[in-house]
Write a protein that holds these residues in place. Structure first.
Motif, PDB file in Angstrom:
ATOM      1  N   ARG A 176     -34.123-102.395 -59.374  1.00  0.00           N
ATOM      2  CA  ARG A 176     -35.208-103.342 -59.669  1.00  0.00           C
ATOM      3  C   ARG A 176     -34.954-104.680 -58.979  1.00  0.00           C
ATOM      4  O   ARG A 176     -34.032-105.400 -59.337  1.00  0.00           O
ATOM      5  CB  ARG A 176     -35.306-103.553 -61.172  1.00  0.00           C
ATOM      6  CG  ARG A 176     -36.291-104.633 -61.588  1.00  0.00           C
ATOM      7  CD  ARG A 176     -36.119-104.994 -63.064  1.00  0.00           C
ATOM      8  NE  ARG A 176     -36.667-106.311 -63.329  1.00  0.00           N
ATOM      9  CZ  ARG A 176     -36.279-107.095 -64.325  1.00  0.00           C
ATOM     10  NH1 ARG A 176     -35.332-106.693 -65.155  1.00  0.00           N
ATOM     11  NH2 ARG A 176     -36.821-108.289 -64.490  1.00  0.00           N
TER      12      ARG A 176
ATOM     13  N   TYR B  73     -41.170-101.382 -55.801  1.00  0.00           N
ATOM     14  CA  TYR B  73     -41.553-102.159 -56.993  1.00  0.00           C
ATOM     15  C   TYR B  73     -41.706-101.305 -58.256  1.00  0.00           C
ATOM     16  O   TYR B  73     -42.103-101.802 -59.302  1.00  0.00           O
ATOM     17  CB  TYR B  73     -42.854-102.927 -56.736  1.00  0.00           C
ATOM     18  CG  TYR B  73     -44.040-102.074 -56.336  1.00  0.00           C
ATOM     19  CD1 TYR B  73     -44.661-101.222 -57.232  1.00  0.00           C
ATOM     20  CD2 TYR B  73     -44.551-102.140 -55.040  1.00  0.00           C
ATOM     21  CE1 TYR B  73     -45.740-100.440 -56.870  1.00  0.00           C
ATOM     22  CE2 TYR B  73     -45.636-101.367 -54.654  1.00  0.00           C
ATOM     23  CZ  TYR B  73     -46.230-100.524 -55.581  1.00  0.00           C
ATOM     24  OH  TYR B  73     -47.300 -99.742 -55.212  1.00  0.00           O
ATOM     25  N   GLU B  74     -41.375-100.021 -58.201  1.00  0.00           N
ATOM     26  CA  GLU B  74     -41.718 -99.129 -59.309  1.00  0.00           C
ATOM     27  C   GLU B  74     -41.003 -99.473 -60.616  1.00  0.00           C
ATOM     28  O   GLU B  74     -41.504 -99.168 -61.699  1.00  0.00           O
ATOM     29  CB  GLU B  74     -41.460 -97.667 -58.938  1.00  0.00           C
ATOM     30  CG  GLU B  74     -40.009 -97.294 -58.772  1.00  0.00           C
ATOM     31  CD  GLU B  74     -39.818 -95.810 -58.435  1.00  0.00           C
ATOM     32  OE1 GLU B  74     -38.698 -95.327 -58.617  1.00  0.00           O
ATOM     33  OE2 GLU B  74     -40.769 -95.143 -58.001  1.00  0.00           O
ATOM     34  N   ASN B  75     -39.838-100.147 -60.549  1.00  0.00           N
ATOM     35  CA  ASN B  75     -39.095-100.493 -61.767  1.00  0.00           C
ATOM     36  C   ASN B  75     -39.213-101.957 -62.158  1.00  0.00           C
ATOM     37  O   ASN B  75     -38.522-102.413 -63.065  1.00  0.00           O
ATOM     38  CB  ASN B  75     -37.615-100.132 -61.585  1.00  0.00           C
ATOM     39  CG  ASN B  75     -37.404 -98.646 -61.384  1.00  0.00           C
ATOM     40  OD1 ASN B  75     -37.938 -97.834 -62.127  1.00  0.00           O
ATOM     41  ND2 ASN B  75     -36.649 -98.285 -60.354  1.00  0.00           N
ATOM     42  N   THR B  76     -40.093-102.698 -61.470  1.00  0.00           N
ATOM     43  CA  THR B  76     -40.243-104.126 -61.783  1.00  0.00           C
ATOM     44  C   THR B  76     -41.054-104.299 -63.070  1.00  0.00           C
ATOM     45  O   THR B  76     -41.683-103.363 -63.571  1.00  0.00           O
ATOM     46  CB  THR B  76     -40.926-104.868 -60.626  1.00  0.00           C
ATOM     47  OG1 THR B  76     -42.219-104.282 -60.369  1.00  0.00           O
ATOM     48  CG2 THR B  76     -40.096-104.805 -59.363  1.00  0.00           C
ATOM     49  N   ASN B  77     -41.039-105.542 -63.588  1.00  0.00           N
ATOM     50  CA  ASN B  77     -41.818-105.841 -64.791  1.00  0.00           C
ATOM     51  C   ASN B  77     -42.494-107.204 -64.654  1.00  0.00           C
ATOM     52  O   ASN B  77     -42.503-107.789 -63.569  1.00  0.00           O
ATOM     53  CB  ASN B  77     -40.935-105.767 -66.044  1.00  0.00           C
ATOM     54  CG  ASN B  77     -39.796-106.777 -66.022  1.00  0.00           C
ATOM     55  OD1 ASN B  77     -39.922-107.882 -65.490  1.00  0.00           O
ATOM     56  ND2 ASN B  77     -38.664-106.413 -66.612  1.00  0.00           N
ATOM     57  N   ALA B  78     -43.031-107.712 -65.728  1.00  0.00           N
ATOM     58  CA  ALA B  78     -43.845-108.937 -65.695  1.00  0.00           C
ATOM     59  C   ALA B  78     -43.058-110.172 -65.263  1.00  0.00           C
ATOM     60  O   ALA B  78     -43.663-111.207 -64.924  1.00  0.00           O
ATOM     61  CB  ALA B  78     -44.481-109.173 -67.060  1.00  0.00           C
TER      62      ALA B  78
ATOM     63  N   ASN C 164     -51.191 -99.957 -58.841  1.00  0.00           N
ATOM     64  CA  ASN C 164     -50.500 -99.875 -60.145  1.00  0.00           C
ATOM     65  C   ASN C 164     -49.156-100.597 -60.104  1.00  0.00           C
ATOM     66  O   ASN C 164     -48.118-100.064 -60.497  1.00  0.00           O
ATOM     67  CB  ASN C 164     -50.305 -98.407 -60.550  1.00  0.00           C
ATOM     68  CG  ASN C 164     -51.623 -97.652 -60.616  1.00  0.00           C
ATOM     69  OD1 ASN C 164     -52.589 -98.150 -61.186  1.00  0.00           O
ATOM     70  ND2 ASN C 164     -51.663 -96.463 -60.037  1.00  0.00           N
ATOM     71  N   ILE C 165     -49.192-101.832 -59.613  1.00  0.00           N
ATOM     72  CA  ILE C 165     -47.977-102.634 -59.464  1.00  0.00           C
ATOM     73  C   ILE C 165     -47.655-103.292 -60.803  1.00  0.00           C
ATOM     74  O   ILE C 165     -48.480-104.039 -61.343  1.00  0.00           O
ATOM     75  CB  ILE C 165     -48.172-103.695 -58.355  1.00  0.00           C
ATOM     76  CG1 ILE C 165     -48.558-102.997 -57.045  1.00  0.00           C
ATOM     77  CG2 ILE C 165     -46.923-104.539 -58.183  1.00  0.00           C
ATOM     78  CD1 ILE C 165     -49.117-103.931 -55.979  1.00  0.00           C
ATOM     79  N   PRO C 166     -46.459-103.055 -61.365  1.00  0.00           N
ATOM     80  CA  PRO C 166     -46.170-103.515 -62.720  1.00  0.00           C
ATOM     81  C   PRO C 166     -45.744-104.979 -62.840  1.00  0.00           C
ATOM     82  O   PRO C 166     -45.496-105.453 -63.947  1.00  0.00           O
ATOM     83  CB  PRO C 166     -45.036-102.596 -63.174  1.00  0.00           C
ATOM     84  CG  PRO C 166     -44.372-102.168 -61.916  1.00  0.00           C
ATOM     85  CD  PRO C 166     -45.417-102.148 -60.847  1.00  0.00           C
ATOM     86  N   CYS C 167     -45.645-105.701 -61.707  1.00  0.00           N
ATOM     87  CA  CYS C 167     -45.195-107.096 -61.752  1.00  0.00           C
ATOM     88  C   CYS C 167     -46.294-108.014 -61.225  1.00  0.00           C
ATOM     89  O   CYS C 167     -47.400-107.571 -60.901  1.00  0.00           O
ATOM     90  CB  CYS C 167     -43.923-107.262 -60.920  1.00  0.00           C
ATOM     91  SG  CYS C 167     -44.126-106.824 -59.176  1.00  0.00           S
ATOM     92  N   HIS C 168     -46.005-109.323 -61.141  1.00  0.00           N
ATOM     93  CA  HIS C 168     -46.956-110.286 -60.562  1.00  0.00           C
ATOM     94  C   HIS C 168     -47.201-109.934 -59.099  1.00  0.00           C
ATOM     95  O   HIS C 168     -46.252-109.715 -58.343  1.00  0.00           O
ATOM     96  CB  HIS C 168     -46.393-111.704 -60.633  1.00  0.00           C
ATOM     97  CG  HIS C 168     -46.324-112.264 -62.023  1.00  0.00           C
ATOM     98  ND1 HIS C 168     -47.439-112.664 -62.723  1.00  0.00           N
ATOM     99  CD2 HIS C 168     -45.267-112.503 -62.830  1.00  0.00           C
ATOM    100  CE1 HIS C 168     -47.073-113.118 -63.912  1.00  0.00           C
ATOM    101  NE2 HIS C 168     -45.763-113.023 -64.005  1.00  0.00           N
TER     102      HIS C 168
END
Length: 440
Positions: free
Chosen positions: A170, A201-206, A225-229
């Protein structure tokens, strides 16, 4: 004690073996070639099989397998474990699990990765002691072994081969510089290649950030479906987060740097500098340090690298242009009078996009395995066998005001060990030619 199998004893394979050993695993290392460090590794307790992969290795149970990213999954020995549904990682994933004191700014894409990563590292390092690793040359596991006591920012260049073998990795900030056809000799399809890049970016977060190049239609299509900013970037538009006007590059309302301070040529390099600057800013680097690096940075070796001017003919080394898209970027930096040296290993990629630069290319001299594939691309083309043959023809043909550009559009593996050696040999040819001209 759990056992791990490491396939491939190159620099990264040796580093990951030592890191796994340090963290309590029994490590078996195997390579199809001779392992020069075999005695040293065995003295540490690592089991080494070289000059081939014996069948007995298939009979053991492994916690997981670590594969050198350059070895295709379809190689029979690797494919056996794929069929067994074994967990197969690259050393990036292993380093991430054990280097808990690293914060990552990660860069992938088809082109520009090294320029962005190098600029980013210079900016991070100007702020505080930082590290650079990955596809740029140093295995991340080497750094995980060496730097254990302090928190470090890490500029990390990642190939899609490396990303195929991650599970939990990540980065805090990441980007895909662009997407163009490449590595079709390794990947099952173009879609699989593009999709593999998006694993960054698959394991990133907010709490994390991804810079999305909205000028690139492939990035826009696949970066979903990007999980972060998400920070949208464009060289053409101003209705995005990361943009430029005639004078400055901006992240939202913040002036990152003055465009006239950039020394590296080409519009695409302006984009590389913008991505690196924004990533550095998000990693906590001051605007002062970002702008100091922008003013000082003169480019990356083998990437539109100015070599010399001889009899008013300029010589540039763009050996890192190993595909059509990168070659287009290299040619776009010049307006006319380019004597193009290109060719190399056939990666089964179309060269048709290069046709748009026919008016820029005064003469194309192609060499290597693909030498004849440029006959239908450029109006004024000649085929030769080797890069030396191409260089000798180029200097005979060149007139004052011309540019001799090594921009292969192909990998180097038909005649050279890697693109770096190809570039170094080209530069030696230029320097030797300069010496001869001075003696005349």
């Amino acid at each position: 004690m759990e056992t791990v199998l490491v396939i491939g004893a190159a620099r990264s394979g040796i580093a990951v073996s030592k890191l796994l050993l340090k963290n309590g695993y029994h490590v078996i290392l195997t390579d199809s070639n001779k392992v020069n460090e075999k005695s040293e590794l065995e003295s540490l307790g690592i089991e080494v099989y070289d000059e081939g992969h014996p069948d007995c290795l298939k009979e053991k149970k492994y916690a997981f397998i670590v594969k050198n990213p350059g070895i295709p999954y379809r190689v029979p020995f690797v494919h056996y474990f794929v069929e067994q549904n074994a967990k197969i990682y690259t050393e990036i994933e292993v380093a991430y699990r054990y280097a808990k004191n690293f914060d990552y700014a990660a860069v992938t894409g088809t082109d520009g990765k090294t320029t962005v990563t190098t600029l980013l590292f210079e900016m991070l390092n100007r702020q505080k002691k930082s590290l650079v690793a990955g596809n740029i040359g140093t295995p991340l596991c080497e750094l995980a072994l060496e730097y254990t006591d302090t928190n470090y920012n890490v500029a990390l260049e990642l190939s899609n081969f490396q990303l195929l073998g991650i599970e939990t990795f990540r980065p805090h900030v990441s980007t895909v510089t662009n997407l163009a056809p490449d590595h079709l000799d390794y990947m099952d399809s173009l879609e699989a290649y593009f999709e593999s890049k998006m694993r960054i970016y698959e394991n990133t977060n907010a709490d994390d950030y991804f810079i999305r190049n909205v000028d690139d239609e492939n990035v826009v299509k696949y970066a979903q479906n990007i999980p972060c900013h998400v920070i949208d970037f464009s060289l053409k538009r101003k209705d995005v987060d990361l943009y430029k006007d005639d004078q400055y590059a901006y992240y939202k309302d913040t002036q990152l740097f003055k465009l006239s301070d950039l020394k590296i040529v080409g519009e695409f390099n302006c984009g590389n500098a913008m991505m690196a600057s924004c990533m550095a800013y998000l990693m906590g680097v001051s605007l002062f340090n970002i702008q100091e690096v922008i003013r000082e940075f003169s480019g990356v070796e083998h990437r539109i690298e100015y070599v010399d001017t001889i009899d008013n003919v300029r010589f540039y080394n763009d050996s890192k242009a190993t595909n059509t898209h990168a070659a287009c970027a290299g040619l776009s930096a010049f307006e006319k009078n380019v004597i193009l040296l290109c060719g190399g290993k056939d990666k089964h990629i179309s060269f048709d996009d290069l046709k748009q630069y026919d008016a820029v290319v005064k003469k194309c001299i192609s060499f290597g395995q693909t030498k004849d594939k440029f006959k239908d691309i450029f109006s004024n083309q000649v085929s030769v066998e080797t890069m030396r043959d191409a260089f000798e023809k180029a200097v005979l043909f060149a007139k004052p005001g011309d540019i001799v550009l090594l921009c292969p559009a192909c990998s180097s593996f038909d005649q050279f060990k890697n693109y770096e050696i190809r570039g170094e040999i080209f530069k030696e040819m230029v320097h030797d030619y300069a010496s001869k001209r001075n003696e005349e």
